[in-house]
Design a protein around this motif. Sequence first.
Motif, PDB file in Angstrom:
ATOM      1  N   GLU A   1       2.612   4.600   7.983  1.00  0.00           N
ATOM      2  CA  GLU A   1       3.987   4.799   8.433  1.00  0.00           C
ATOM      3  C   GLU A   1       4.081   4.842   9.961  1.00  0.00           C
ATOM      4  O   GLU A   1       5.060   4.370  10.543  1.00  0.00           O
ATOM      5  CB  GLU A   1       4.545   6.091   7.840  1.00  0.00           C
TER       6      GLU A   1
ATOM      7  N   LYS B   1      -2.575  11.077   1.447  1.00  0.00           N
ATOM      8  CA  LYS B   1      -1.373  11.364   2.217  1.00  0.00           C
ATOM      9  C   LYS B   1      -1.575  10.996   3.690  1.00  0.00           C
ATOM     10  O   LYS B   1      -0.675  10.513   4.361  1.00  0.00           O
ATOM     11  CB  LYS B   1      -1.006  12.844   2.091  1.00  0.00           C
TER      12      LYS B   1
ATOM     13  N   LYS C   1       8.690   2.682   6.290  1.00  0.00           N
ATOM     14  CA  LYS C   1       8.639   3.980   5.613  1.00  0.00           C
ATOM     15  C   LYS C   1       9.592   3.995   4.434  1.00  0.00           C
ATOM     16  O   LYS C   1      10.764   3.676   4.553  1.00  0.00           O
ATOM     17  CB  LYS C   1       8.987   5.108   6.580  1.00  0.00           C
TER      18      LYS C   1
ATOM     19  N   SER D   1       8.966   8.375   0.384  1.00  0.00           N
ATOM     20  CA  SER D   1       7.683   8.582   1.059  1.00  0.00           C
ATOM     21  C   SER D   1       7.094   9.941   0.703  1.00  0.00           C
ATOM     22  O   SER D   1       7.805  10.951   0.703  1.00  0.00           O
ATOM     23  CB  SER D   1       7.879   8.498   2.580  1.00  0.00           C
TER      24      SER D   1
ATOM     25  N   SER E   1       5.551  11.729   2.567  1.00  0.00           N
ATOM     26  CA  SER E   1       5.782  12.585   3.720  1.00  0.00           C
ATOM     27  C   SER E   1       7.023  13.442   3.538  1.00  0.00           C
ATOM     28  O   SER E   1       7.164  14.479   4.177  1.00  0.00           O
ATOM     29  CB  SER E   1       5.984  11.750   4.989  1.00  0.00           C
TER      30      SER E   1
ATOM     31  N   GLU F   1       0.826  -1.209   0.000  1.00  0.00           N
ATOM     32  CA  GLU F   1       0.000   0.000   0.000  1.00  0.00           C
ATOM     33  C   GLU F   1       0.860   1.258   0.000  1.00  0.00           C
ATOM     34  O   GLU F   1       0.557   2.237  -0.683  1.00  0.00           O
ATOM     35  CB  GLU F   1      -0.927  -0.017   1.222  1.00  0.00           C
ATOM     36  N   LEU F   2       1.961   1.251   0.736  1.00  0.00           N
ATOM     37  CA  LEU F   2       2.865   2.405   0.742  1.00  0.00           C
ATOM     38  C   LEU F   2       3.474   2.624  -0.642  1.00  0.00           C
ATOM     39  O   LEU F   2       3.665   3.771  -1.069  1.00  0.00           O
ATOM     40  CB  LEU F   2       3.968   2.209   1.780  1.00  0.00           C
TER      41      LEU F   2
ATOM     42  N   LEU G   1       0.728   4.224  -2.794  1.00  0.00           N
ATOM     43  CA  LEU G   1       0.500   5.616  -2.425  1.00  0.00           C
ATOM     44  C   LEU G   1       1.638   6.511  -2.900  1.00  0.00           C
ATOM     45  O   LEU G   1       1.409   7.635  -3.358  1.00  0.00           O
ATOM     46  CB  LEU G   1       0.331   5.732  -0.908  1.00  0.00           C
ATOM     47  N   ALA G   2       2.870   6.021  -2.803  1.00  0.00           N
ATOM     48  CA  ALA G   2       4.010   6.820  -3.251  1.00  0.00           C
ATOM     49  C   ALA G   2       3.898   7.128  -4.736  1.00  0.00           C
ATOM     50  O   ALA G   2       4.166   8.253  -5.178  1.00  0.00           O
ATOM     51  CB  ALA G   2       5.320   6.087  -2.948  1.00  0.00           C
TER      52      ALA G   2
ATOM     53  N   ARG H   1      -3.558   8.590   4.795  1.00  0.00           N
ATOM     54  CA  ARG H   1      -3.478   7.129   4.888  1.00  0.00           C
ATOM     55  C   ARG H   1      -2.015   6.693   4.885  1.00  0.00           C
ATOM     56  O   ARG H   1      -1.619   5.805   5.648  1.00  0.00           O
ATOM     57  CB  ARG H   1      -4.236   6.488   3.730  1.00  0.00           C
ATOM     58  N   ASN H   2      -1.222   7.325   4.030  1.00  0.00           N
ATOM     59  CA  ASN H   2       0.206   7.011   3.987  1.00  0.00           C
ATOM     60  C   ASN H   2       0.857   7.248   5.356  1.00  0.00           C
ATOM     61  O   ASN H   2       1.621   6.423   5.857  1.00  0.00           O
ATOM     62  CB  ASN H   2       0.878   7.875   2.925  1.00  0.00           C
ATOM     63  N   THR H   3       0.535   8.382   5.970  1.00  0.00           N
ATOM     64  CA  THR H   3       1.107   8.725   7.276  1.00  0.00           C
ATOM     65  C   THR H   3       0.671   7.736   8.348  1.00  0.00           C
ATOM     66  O   THR H   3       1.471   7.317   9.201  1.00  0.00           O
ATOM     67  CB  THR H   3       0.685  10.144   7.677  1.00  0.00           C
TER      68      THR H   3
END
Length: 708
Positions: A57, A50, A64, A68, A70, A18-19, A22-23, A52-54
């Motif tokens: 993480e 963003k 991470k 990222s 972030s 998922e990360l 999202l990236a 959800r990404n955070t």
Amino acid sequence: MGDSLPVSELTEDSARAELARLAELLARANTQYHTQDAPEISDAEYDDLKRRNTEIEKRFPHLKRADSPSDQVGAKPGDGFSKVTHAVRMMSLGNAFDDEDVGDFTRSIRKYLGLGDDAPLAFTAEPKIDGLSLSLRYKDGHLVQAATRGDGEFGENVTANARTISDIPHRLENAPAVLEVRGEVYMSHADFDQLNARQAEAGEKTFANPRNAAAGSLRQLDSAITRARPLRFFAYAWGELSAPLAETQMGAIERLKQYGFSTNPLTALCETTHHMLDHYRGIEAQRATLGYDIDGVVYKVNDLALQARLGFRSTTPRWAIAHKFPAELAWTRLEAIDIQVGRTGALSPVARLHPVTVGGVVVSNATLHNEDYIAGRDAKGGTIRDGKDIRVGDWVQVYRAGDVIPKIADVDISKRPDDAVEFTFPNTCPECQSQAIREEGDAVRRCTGGIICPAQATEKLKHFVSRKAFDIEGLGAKQIEMFYDDPDLSVKTPVDIFTLQTRDAANLNKLANRKGWGAQSAGNLWAAIDEKRLIPFGRLLFALGIRHMGEAASNLVATHYGEWSEFERAVTAASGFEGPEWDELLSIDGIGEVMARALVSAFAQEAERASIDALVAQLEVQPAKRPDTDGSPVAGKTVVFTGTLEKMTRAEAKARAEALGAKVSGSVSKKTDLLVAGPGAGSKAKKAAELGIETLDEDGWLHLIGAA
């Protein structure tokens, strides 16, 4: 609505996948928003992705990614303007989405500064303007340069255009010798409507929303066009200064107002978190009647001395945060579901929608995450959207929270066509027909074709020549596809790019005789390729497209090892995932075990290593630039902190040491140069003594670095 799987239910493997997704989505969104001025969807959807990404993480900090979202700011400057190097990097802001996030923000600041709950701590609160960031540089009171944010380090020189904006003074009285004023270029709703009416009457393109209109107007190559556009400017920050503006944020804003800049009248000083939230709700209530677009409220620590202590993360200040407004929704028809194959082999379903305007942006695509999401269930078989599946022909609710592909939030079953059929997710790759396997615990199905899959091979090559990688002029995605299928000038691996000219000569200059090319264009390509034979270490590592190794992580690794040869030696020695070289790799701040394993595994694969070695033989790899730490007493040294620090928090101490060029480690070893031990130091102090490592108390440390 729901995500592919609630964050609380993600496994480590599904979180990793998922990360990665999202990236990729957020990187594309940044380019669309900051460089192309053509976002597909709204800020709200972007923020949701963003966030959800955070959250992922936070739950899996060791996963991470180095690329990222972030850690990303804006996008690279466009090609139409000369580039400007910002004297002080233009940062982005972290986001808060609810009251709890704001409370976490204020508590984290108190913790970092070592302040108790009752200690005074004031914040400013101001509307977050939805426009284009601009930095104005004044020397001796004269406007000499204006630049867009770009990627934070480099922006576009739009000085001539900025001079046409009435809110921007050309001369300041009694200003510091050097003053960079920063703020937001925007367009009011009334001016936007009038501009679109004039554009339509003249038979020219109309704009989707005021932000796009403002950004497109400021970035015109002809300043006369900009002059004809009704642009405005709010000042709210600063960059390089030869003398302070004030001691507080509010004082500095008042000083900017005295110089003749427009500052937002809704900016307020808040003494408590409760006051901050009250002001947020007051601004939100006025949002529809302000006459210009805002998408939240920005909170900043008022005391500038405290701002300096708090400092910055990689892309965001610790002392500020943007409290965003909620997302927006719209309904439309789902016309098709397409399956795309990424460079990691992931099969990603994309919804093709009947175009619909949501918050001023036309949406025609939406992510469908994975096969479970389409089926109305999570990875464990639980239901989402009350178990409603998604079918072609459905009337679907589109959820926007950012400038990337939106999400399908819900389905209206009552409007489902009688002939709508359940979607069957493919178990073979649509590009190479190889089996597509979904591993246990993974939410994503992946093609097993590897290098025989044209989607993976070409996507990796496209990544290799992308702007943040080798960035070879004249060799983009379109040319990669052309060369990939060429029988004589085939480019299947990166090293093939650097042997193209030799092979073309052997084929009697075939490229120059190809339709659409010529001797000059072919020669330009060979020159552009040769120019990139000299490549910085970090860019080379990023260009290899190693899974989980993004731009930021690649640069961290490059900075740590300095020379490519030293890196190769270390990563080869770490192939067993143990030993001092493996420990050293893991000690790099920002490199987790997942990244480290991916990096070591890539260099341990015989075929991949051979490909990398063949590539490097064609290149001259520039050593990584070290931080400018001239005069630093700890530059290049490895420092360990232990025990209780009384005059600064552990986070401050670590940040200060790294800023001075030191490496901060969590454990004592033979490579440790200095131990800083506060009260309560235990086994680390004992081990340091056994190894004969220099040990200082906190006062000694502060004296050493000149901060006593």
